[in-house]
Design an enzyme around this catalytic site. Structure first.
Site, PDB file in Angstrom:
ATOM      1  N   LYS A 133       0.879  -1.277  -0.105  1.00  0.00           N
ATOM      2  CA  LYS A 133       0.035   0.107  -0.050  1.00  0.00           C
ATOM      3  C   LYS A 133       0.800   1.256   0.152  1.00  0.00           C
ATOM      4  O   LYS A 133       2.208   1.187   0.326  1.00  0.00           O
ATOM      5  CB  LYS A 133      -0.792  -0.090   0.886  1.00  0.00           C
ATOM      6  CG  LYS A 133      -2.042   1.042   1.195  1.00  0.00           C
ATOM      7  CD  LYS A 133      -3.253   0.059   0.426  1.00  0.00           C
ATOM      8  CE  LYS A 133      -4.492   0.878   0.320  1.00  0.00           C
ATOM      9  NZ  LYS A 133      -5.775  -0.042  -0.052  1.00  0.00           N
TER      10      LYS A 133
ATOM     11  N   ASP B 184      -6.971   4.304  -4.437  1.00  0.00           N
ATOM     12  CA  ASP B 184      -7.648   4.031  -3.173  1.00  0.00           C
ATOM     13  C   ASP B 184      -8.195   5.448  -2.864  1.00  0.00           C
ATOM     14  O   ASP B 184      -8.426   5.990  -3.796  1.00  0.00           O
ATOM     15  CB  ASP B 184      -6.621   3.750  -2.182  1.00  0.00           C
ATOM     16  CG  ASP B 184      -7.408   3.063  -0.861  1.00  0.00           C
ATOM     17  OD1 ASP B 184      -7.736   1.889  -1.030  1.00  0.00           O
ATOM     18  OD2 ASP B 184      -7.417   3.566   0.129  1.00  0.00           O
TER      19      ASP B 184
ATOM     20  N   GLY C 163     -20.130   7.154   2.050  1.00  0.00           N
ATOM     21  CA  GLY C 163     -19.251   7.786   1.063  1.00  0.00           C
ATOM     22  C   GLY C 163     -20.079   8.150  -0.141  1.00  0.00           C
ATOM     23  O   GLY C 163     -21.266   8.018  -0.053  1.00  0.00           O
ATOM     24  N   PHE C 164     -19.563   8.628  -1.110  1.00  0.00           N
ATOM     25  CA  PHE C 164     -20.295   8.984  -2.048  1.00  0.00           C
ATOM     26  C   PHE C 164     -19.061   8.843  -3.616  1.00  0.00           C
ATOM     27  O   PHE C 164     -19.261   9.561  -4.436  1.00  0.00           O
ATOM     28  CB  PHE C 164     -20.724  10.436  -2.023  1.00  0.00           C
ATOM     29  CG  PHE C 164     -19.785  11.402  -2.309  1.00  0.00           C
ATOM     30  CD1 PHE C 164     -18.927  11.742  -1.073  1.00  0.00           C
ATOM     31  CD2 PHE C 164     -19.447  12.205  -3.265  1.00  0.00           C
ATOM     32  CE1 PHE C 164     -18.069  12.561  -0.845  1.00  0.00           C
ATOM     33  CE2 PHE C 164     -18.418  13.438  -3.169  1.00  0.00           C
ATOM     34  CZ  PHE C 164     -17.796  13.578  -1.952  1.00  0.00           C
ATOM     35  N   GLY C 165     -17.843   8.050  -3.231  1.00  0.00           N
ATOM     36  CA  GLY C 165     -17.051   7.777  -4.394  1.00  0.00           C
ATOM     37  C   GLY C 165     -17.242   6.804  -5.362  1.00  0.00           C
ATOM     38  O   GLY C 165     -18.343   6.382  -5.384  1.00  0.00           O
ATOM     39  N   ASN C 166     -16.174   6.370  -5.820  1.00  0.00           N
ATOM     40  CA  ASN C 166     -16.372   5.324  -6.964  1.00  0.00           C
ATOM     41  C   ASN C 166     -16.860   3.992  -6.044  1.00  0.00           C
ATOM     42  O   ASN C 166     -17.801   3.272  -6.852  1.00  0.00           O
ATOM     43  CB  ASN C 166     -14.841   4.681  -7.302  1.00  0.00           C
ATOM     44  CG  ASN C 166     -14.456   5.404  -8.505  1.00  0.00           C
ATOM     45  OD1 ASN C 166     -15.378   5.919  -9.322  1.00  0.00           O
ATOM     46  ND2 ASN C 166     -13.404   5.551  -9.118  1.00  0.00           N
ATOM     47  N   VAL C 167     -16.635   3.603  -4.896  1.00  0.00           N
ATOM     48  CA  VAL C 167     -16.974   2.449  -4.101  1.00  0.00           C
ATOM     49  C   VAL C 167     -18.510   2.399  -4.095  1.00  0.00           C
ATOM     50  O   VAL C 167     -19.321   1.626  -4.555  1.00  0.00           O
ATOM     51  CB  VAL C 167     -16.216   2.161  -3.081  1.00  0.00           C
ATOM     52  CG1 VAL C 167     -16.717   0.892  -2.287  1.00  0.00           C
ATOM     53  CG2 VAL C 167     -14.733   1.921  -3.112  1.00  0.00           C
ATOM     54  N   ALA C 168     -18.778   3.610  -3.352  1.00  0.00           N
ATOM     55  CA  ALA C 168     -20.379   3.892  -3.225  1.00  0.00           C
ATOM     56  C   ALA C 168     -21.415   3.771  -4.509  1.00  0.00           C
ATOM     57  O   ALA C 168     -22.327   3.337  -4.628  1.00  0.00           O
ATOM     58  CB  ALA C 168     -20.541   5.430  -2.472  1.00  0.00           C
ATOM     59  N   TRP C 169     -20.641   4.374  -5.449  1.00  0.00           N
ATOM     60  CA  TRP C 169     -21.300   4.533  -6.714  1.00  0.00           C
ATOM     61  C   TRP C 169     -21.480   3.092  -7.284  1.00  0.00           C
ATOM     62  O   TRP C 169     -22.676   2.770  -7.993  1.00  0.00           O
ATOM     63  CB  TRP C 169     -20.445   5.271  -7.783  1.00  0.00           C
ATOM     64  CG  TRP C 169     -20.723   5.354  -9.075  1.00  0.00           C
ATOM     65  CD1 TRP C 169     -21.732   5.836  -9.703  1.00  0.00           C
ATOM     66  CD2 TRP C 169     -20.204   4.759 -10.237  1.00  0.00           C
ATOM     67  NE1 TRP C 169     -22.027   5.721 -11.052  1.00  0.00           N
ATOM     68  CE2 TRP C 169     -20.774   4.899 -11.474  1.00  0.00           C
ATOM     69  CE3 TRP C 169     -18.777   4.024 -10.216  1.00  0.00           C
ATOM     70  CZ2 TRP C 169     -20.398   4.406 -12.715  1.00  0.00           C
ATOM     71  CZ3 TRP C 169     -18.508   3.375 -11.526  1.00  0.00           C
ATOM     72  CH2 TRP C 169     -19.239   3.718 -12.692  1.00  0.00           C
TER      73      TRP C 169
HETATM   74  N1  GLU Z   1      -7.408   0.050  -2.910  1.00  0.00           N
HETATM   75  C1  GLU Z   1      -8.163  -1.001  -3.553  1.00  0.00           C
HETATM   76  C2  GLU Z   1      -8.037  -1.995  -2.189  1.00  0.00           C
HETATM   77  O1  GLU Z   1      -8.087  -1.357  -1.098  1.00  0.00           O
HETATM   78  C3  GLU Z   1      -7.434  -1.553  -4.631  1.00  0.00           C
HETATM   79  C4  GLU Z   1      -6.132  -2.136  -4.603  1.00  0.00           C
HETATM   80  C5  GLU Z   1      -5.630  -2.485  -6.182  1.00  0.00           C
HETATM   81  O2  GLU Z   1      -6.568  -2.434  -6.949  1.00  0.00           O
HETATM   82  O3  GLU Z   1      -4.429  -2.590  -6.241  1.00  0.00           O
HETATM   83  O4  GLU Z   1      -8.061  -3.137  -2.406  1.00  0.00           O
END
Ligand code: GLU
Length: 445
Positions: A124, A164, A235-241
């Site tokens: 990360k 992320d 949330g309201f980003g890519n994940v929530a979408w």
């Molecule tokens: N940030 C995302 C996660 O927490 C995706 C990581 C990735 O695609 O490498 O898993």
């Protein structure tokens, strides 16, 4: 394994790294039994080796803002464990970013990536840079300055970053452009790329879609479906979408979204053009959801609060770590929640998770529920290596299959005597065994 000794040693070496220590404790508590049944892990000090990152790279990121002033941020890459494949994991750009947070995320990523069954290790990275309120030019200059350091330690077979919190398609584009220029190669080292230059279909939606596929299986264990259910998300980003799109498609009703300024409650459901508006909000680079209520009359803005006080059938935190605490969990349980699925990484505090377990509420941990994002990143790496692109249907079918196999692994390792599925235990044991066995095979390195 002596859990307390290991945790005490770790606390001494990494004082004050609250999130990191929280993530390690959760994993170690749930694998304790398995480790004790496998003395070979103890003698090879697998746990002691697993809890320390292979290396941490820290660097300074100086850049110039639109006023001509010099700004200095910190940049990091935590290369945690590569027993299963190249280090793999996102970059987070957020003012809260520090070493503890990136180490917790890198540690979680090891097991999450193992669960996908794809050959990826865990890592990360990120920065305390805050993209909110910045111009596109500022974001570009920052990304370029960040990559000027990062490119030295990454590579398609070494370490493959992605997005992320605070890092989406735009940032990946700027980062990739600079990497390509410095490394003089076009091998796809970042994932989450644009479709025209090596990206995979479904990658933007993958974390959300995968989370819903997993939750669908959790519900099926109770003979339930999303049809007609109310779903609270944060949330309201890519994940929530992605979650909102898929839940709506499956007949559920999204009744909340949230930002740091508060949450939106919409009893008519957040669907159709309201979901499209989420993307517009995010693209505006403002960290707020209040404008959503000005746009849609059925939406109410509740300032300074979190959505978990709303009565809902299913709760899916999609924002950030520790965003749902013990008190929130109590409210959800009192309101008769059927299932809680963490789409954010470590979205629930240990107190919240303990309560869900006590009350036998099915609870899916982030490393299982949100593995779809990194899984499709893995599929993007495969397509880049083959120099071919799969169709939407092909990628979606593979994502579906991976989420199902993670659910099965959780059942295999997490079913308790009374039939309750402890998904935390299941996911941790399944991920751990894969990594630990690989570490045993590869010797002390
Ligand atoms: N940030 C995302 C996660 O927490 C995706 C990581 C990735 O695609 O490498 O898993």
């Amino acid at each position: 394994m002596n859990l307390n000794n290991i945790m005490n040693d770790l606390e001494k070496k990494h004082p004050g790294e609250v999130e990191f220590l929280q993530a390690v404790r959760e994993v170690l508590e749930s694998i304790e039994e398995v480790v004790n049944e496998n003395p070979q892990f103890d003698s090879a000090k697998v746990i002691e080796r697993l809890v320390e990152p292979d290396r941490v790279i820290m660097f300074k990121v100086p850049w110039i803002d639109d006023n001509g002033d010099v700004q200095v941020n910190l940049g990091y890459r935590v290369q945690f464990n590569n027993a299963l494949g190249p280090y793999k994991g996102g970059l987070r750009f957020h003012p809260s970013v520090n070493l503890s947070i990136l180490k917790f995320l890198g540690f979680e990523q090891i097991f999450k990536n193992a669960l996908t069954t794809l050959p990826m290790g865990g890592g990360k990275g990120g920065s305390d840079f805050n993209p909110k309120g910045k111009s596109d030019n500022e974001i570009m200059r920052f990304c370029q300055a960040f990559m000027l350091e990062l490119w030295k330690v990454i590579g398609p077979e070494t370490d493959v970053p992605a997005g992320d919190v605070g890092v989406g398609g735009k940032e990946i584009g700027y980062l990739y452009g600079m990497y390509k220029k410095l490394a003089r190669e076009n091998s796809g080292v970042l994932t989450g790329k644009g479709l025209g230059w090596g990206g995979s279909l479904i990658r933007p939606e993958a974390t959300g879609f995968g989370g819903v596929y997993f939750t669908k299986e959790m519900l099926a264990m109770q003979n339930e479906t999303f049809e007609g259910k109310t779903v609270a998300i944060s949330g309201f980003g890519n994940v929530a979408w992605g979650v909102a799109l898929k839940v709506t498609e499956l007949g559920g009703k999204i009744i909340t979204i949230s930002g740091p300024d508060g949450y939106i409650y919409d009893e008519e459901g957040i669907a159709g053009e309201k979901i499209d508006y989420l993307l517009e909000l995010r693209a505006s680079n403002q960290d707020i959801v209040a404008p959503f209520a000005d746009e849609f009359p059925s939406a109410k803005f509740i300032p300074g609060k979190r959505p978990w006080e709303v009565k809902c059938d299913i709760a899916m935190p999609c924002a950030i770590q520790n965003e749902l605490n013990g008190d929130d969990a109590k409210l959800l349980v009192e309101n008769g929640v059927l299932a809680v699925a963490e789409v954010s990484n470590m979205g629930c505090t240990p107190e919240a998770v303990t309560l869900f377990h006590e009350k036998k509420i099915p609870f899916g941990p982030g490393k299982a529920v949100n593995a779809g994002g990194v899984a499709v990143s893995g599929l993007e790496m495969t397509q880049n290596a083959m120099k071919l692109a799969w169709t939407r249907e092909e990628v979606d079918a593979k994502l579906h299959h991976i989420m199902s196999s993670i659910h099965t692994a959780c059942i295999t390792h997490g079913t308790e005597d009374d039939g309750y599925i402890n998904y935390v235990k299941g996911a941790n044991i399944a991920g751990f065994l894969k990594v630990a066995n690989a570490m045993m095979d590869q010797g002390v390195i």
